[in-house]
Structures are given as structure tokens and as C-alpha cells.
Design an enzyme around this catalytic site. Structure first.
Site, mmCIF file in Angstrom:
data_model
loop_
_atom_site.group_PDB
_atom_site.id
_atom_site.type_symbol
_atom_site.label_atom_id
_atom_site.label_comp_id
_atom_site.label_asym_id
_atom_site.label_seq_id
_atom_site.Cartn_x
_atom_site.Cartn_y
_atom_site.Cartn_z
ATOM 1 C CD GLU A 18 55.377 -34.605 56.075
ATOM 2 O OE1 GLU A 18 55.830 -34.153 54.991
ATOM 3 O OE2 GLU A 18 56.058 -35.281 56.855
ATOM 4 C CE1 TYR A 50 51.575 -47.469 55.310
ATOM 5 C CE2 TYR A 50 51.569 -46.527 53.102
ATOM 6 C CZ TYR A 50 51.143 -47.494 53.994
ATOM 7 O OH TYR A 50 50.288 -48.479 53.565
ATOM 8 C CG HIS A 94 55.208 -39.528 53.460
ATOM 9 N ND1 HIS A 94 55.967 -39.026 54.498
ATOM 10 C CD2 HIS A 94 54.772 -38.439 52.776
ATOM 11 C CE1 HIS A 94 55.982 -37.703 54.442
ATOM 12 N NE2 HIS A 94 55.255 -37.325 53.412
ATOM 13 N NE ARG A 124 66.907 -46.163 55.733
ATOM 14 C CZ ARG A 124 67.961 -46.023 56.527
ATOM 15 N NH1 ARG A 124 69.150 -46.430 56.122
ATOM 16 N NH2 ARG A 124 67.830 -45.446 57.708
ATOM 17 C CG ASP A 126 63.408 -42.765 60.784
ATOM 18 O OD1 ASP A 126 64.283 -42.339 60.008
ATOM 19 O OD2 ASP A 126 62.505 -42.060 61.272
ATOM 20 C CB ALA A 144 64.831 -43.871 49.278
ATOM 21 C CG HIS A 183 70.412 -39.771 55.632
ATOM 22 N ND1 HIS A 183 70.964 -40.811 56.343
ATOM 23 C CD2 HIS A 183 69.071 -39.974 55.640
ATOM 24 C CE1 HIS A 183 70.001 -41.624 56.752
ATOM 25 N NE2 HIS A 183 68.842 -41.146 56.339
ATOM 26 C CE LYS A 199 67.340 -40.169 47.270
ATOM 27 N NZ LYS A 199 66.870 -40.072 48.688
ATOM 28 C CD GLN A 246 59.468 -28.863 69.540
ATOM 29 O OE1 GLN A 246 59.238 -27.712 69.911
ATOM 30 N NE2 GLN A 246 58.956 -29.361 68.442
#
Length: 317
Positions: A18, A50, A94, A124, A126, A144, A183, A199, A246
Site C-alpha cells: 500500500e 485517497y 481507495h 468512511r 477519518d 462506508a 474501530h 458490509k 510511533q
């Protein structure tokens, strides 16, 4: 070729990557330089993220401020076309709800279909940086599953404009996101899995997980999904730890936990170069265990660290 076809035809665990679109002003070579070393591993597909617009205020000559919308990482559709042509690899763009109307989404899908791209991952997205909670674009999809249903409608020849004559049908293979650690907006894991099942029942053909650093959480998540009747492939999403920052950024941004053993080893490190070694070894061990367990794909979030991913994948193939 569709993601689900790659998976169904595979005789072993596949590899996928990715990437982020480069910042505005950067050329396509930024993507090629990032991916070139990784292409020796023959990834089955490459995801391209995206990004929604951000609200900014530009000061005018009279001292007032003009509100403008800026997308710092544009070009997802174009990058997917370039990847497909340059590498002959299937891209997976995406699609997100945030910042896009349903008409803009439909137009993007039409562009993708014209290019021969038949995979999308719907999310969906952020909340905008200036928002406490996610707010959909006026005229856009809120969740989503709404975006997913729009893609499936187009696959059935159903467009937003009712008077489309002899409508062509899309052929999109649609993936969705899953969250081994739940989530952060879901009240509990059971509810989160129920959303995911909805989904899948609406037409999603596979799931890609949020990053995780404890494989047991992935295995438990898959078991819970199967118990709930979710039987599509569940692809683990993997990311390396490469610096100490991180340790706070990832839990805060992505709502994931770092295992005690991993955080303890990182805390012993005196420099980020040492952290990168620890993170690389951890990711390699994760990958080996997941591959041994027979996961369909090892999906790597490269995000600026292709060398680390290269060091891991070369030990697996």
C-alpha cells in the site's frame, strides 16, 4: 484481475503493498522510486490511498481570511493508472466518504472503469483535522456501507441519474476494512463485527485489517468473524515500527496497542536505527507466523519505508 480472483487462484500466501500518493508538486517518479525495489517480489496488487481536502485560511490583502479547500495528496486515480501501465500490476484505489459528494464518487468510478481498473477498497475515512467527529460532505455518503452500496449499484447499472439510457454495468471487486482491536467509534467488538457483516452481506468480497502488532488479535478477530458468519478472505495489514515516536503516535492515531515485549525492546534502543532493527525483526516474525497459518495475503503498509519492507519480504519469498 480482481483481488478475489488473485486470492482464489493462489497456491500460497500472496504479497501486496500500500502506498500514499506523493505530496502535491511531486511527480510520479516519487511512486516509482518507492515501488521499484519492491517489485522483485511480484505483488499481486498495490493499494493507493485517497485523501480528503483540508480546510485552510488564506490571508487577503485587506487583512481578512479566505476559506479554501486543499487536497495535499491528490492523484489517486492517475497513480493507479500509472502503476497498472508501468508495472502491469493490478491497482486498488481507495474510495472514501469524507470530502466527496456521491456524484464525485460516481464520476471517479466511471473514470476507473474507463481505465480498466476493477478493484476498489471503500472506507468512511477519518474526520477532518478541524473536526472533532466525522462529518460527511453535503450530498456525500455518510458511512462506508453507503459508499459500498453505491459501488454495488453501479455494478448493477444503477446510476444517480435516473434517466441514463442503456447503462453500462461496473465490474468492481470491493474490499472493506476490518479492525482486530475494534474501530474506536464502535461501542464494543460484537457491534463492530455486526457492522462488518452488514458490509459483507451488502457485497464486500474481502476484508483488509487495520494494522496490528499482536498476531493473536488477528487470529481472534478472524475466529469471531467466522463465528458471526463472515466467510470472505480476511487479509492482515502489517506495518513496521521504525522510531520511538510511533510508540505514542500509532496508538493515538490508529487506536492500536503495542505488545509489552515490543515496547520494552524499543525502550532499550538508544537511536532510531536500533528501533528500526527491532521493528524489522518483529514484523518478520509476525509475517512468518501469519504465512504459516495460511493467511491469504500479507498486505504491507509501506508508507515511506520500502527498505524495511524489502528486508522483511526477501526472507519470506
Amino acid at each position: 484481475m480482481k483481488v478475489i480472483e488473485h486470492i482464489n487462484q493462489a497456491k500460497d500466501t500472496l504479497i501486496s503493498f500500500e502506498v500514499l500518493p506523493p505530496l502535491k508538486g511531486k511527480g510520479i517518479n516519487a511512486i516509482y522510486n518507492h515501488l521499484d525495489p519492491l517489485m522483485e517480489f511480484k505483488p499481486s496488487f498495490i493499494n493507493v490511498t485517497y485523501h480528503r481536502s483540508e480546510t485552510m485560511f488564506k490571508k487577503q490583502a485587506d487583512g481578512s481570511f479566505n476559506k479554501i479547500e486543499v487536497r495535499k495528496r491528490p492523484g489517486t486515480v492517475g497513480i493507479c493508472a500509472a502503476i497498472m501501465q508501468h508495472y502491469n500490476v493490478d491497482p486498488v484505489p481507495h474510495l472514501i466518504c469524507g470530502g466527496f459528494t456521491r456524484e464525485e464518487t460516481e464520476n471517479a468510478l466511471i473514470d476507473l472503469a474507463f481505465l480498466g481498473i476493477d478493484n476498489v477498497l471503500v472506507l468512511r475515512g477519518d474526520a477532518a483535522k478541524n473536526e472533532t467527529f466525522f462529518e460527511p460532505e453535503p450530498g456525500g455518503n455518510r458511512y462506508a456501507i453507503d459508499l459500498l452500496k453505491q459501488v454495488i449499484d453501479l455494478n448493477h447499472g444503477i446510476y444517480l441519474e435516473e434517466e441514463v439510457k442503456d447503462p453500462g454495468k461496473g465490474t468492481f471487486c470491493v474490499g472493506v476494512a476490518g479492525y482486530p482491536e475494534k474501530h474506536f467509534e464502535a461501542p464494543n467488538k460484537a457491534t463492530d463485527i455486526a457492522y462488518l457483516k452488514a458490509k459483507v452481506e451488502a457485497g464486500a468480497e474481502y476484508v483488509v485489517t487495520q494494522m496490528f502488532f499482536d498476531n493473536q488479535k488477528y487470529f481472534d478477530f478472524v475466529q469471531s468473524c467466522r463465528a458471526a458468519g463472515i466467510n470472505v478472505p480476511i487479509i492482515p495489514g502489517l506495518k513496521p515500527i521504525t522510531n520511538k515516536k510511533q510508540m505514542t503516535i500509532l496508538p493515538r492515531t490508529f487506536h492500536v496497542d503495542l505488545p509489552d515485549e515490543l515496547s520494552a525492546e524499543i525502550m532499550k534502543c538508544k537511536a532510531d536505527a536500533d528501533v528500526e532493527l527491532v521493528g524489522t525483526e518483529w514484523l518478520l516474525n509476525q509475517s512468518r507466523e501469519l504465512k504459516k497459518a495460511g493467511v491469504p495475503v500479507l498486505h504491507y503498509y509501506t508508507l515511506g519505508k520500502p527498505k524495511v519492507i524489502w528486508n522483511v519480504v526477501k526472507e519470506l519469498v
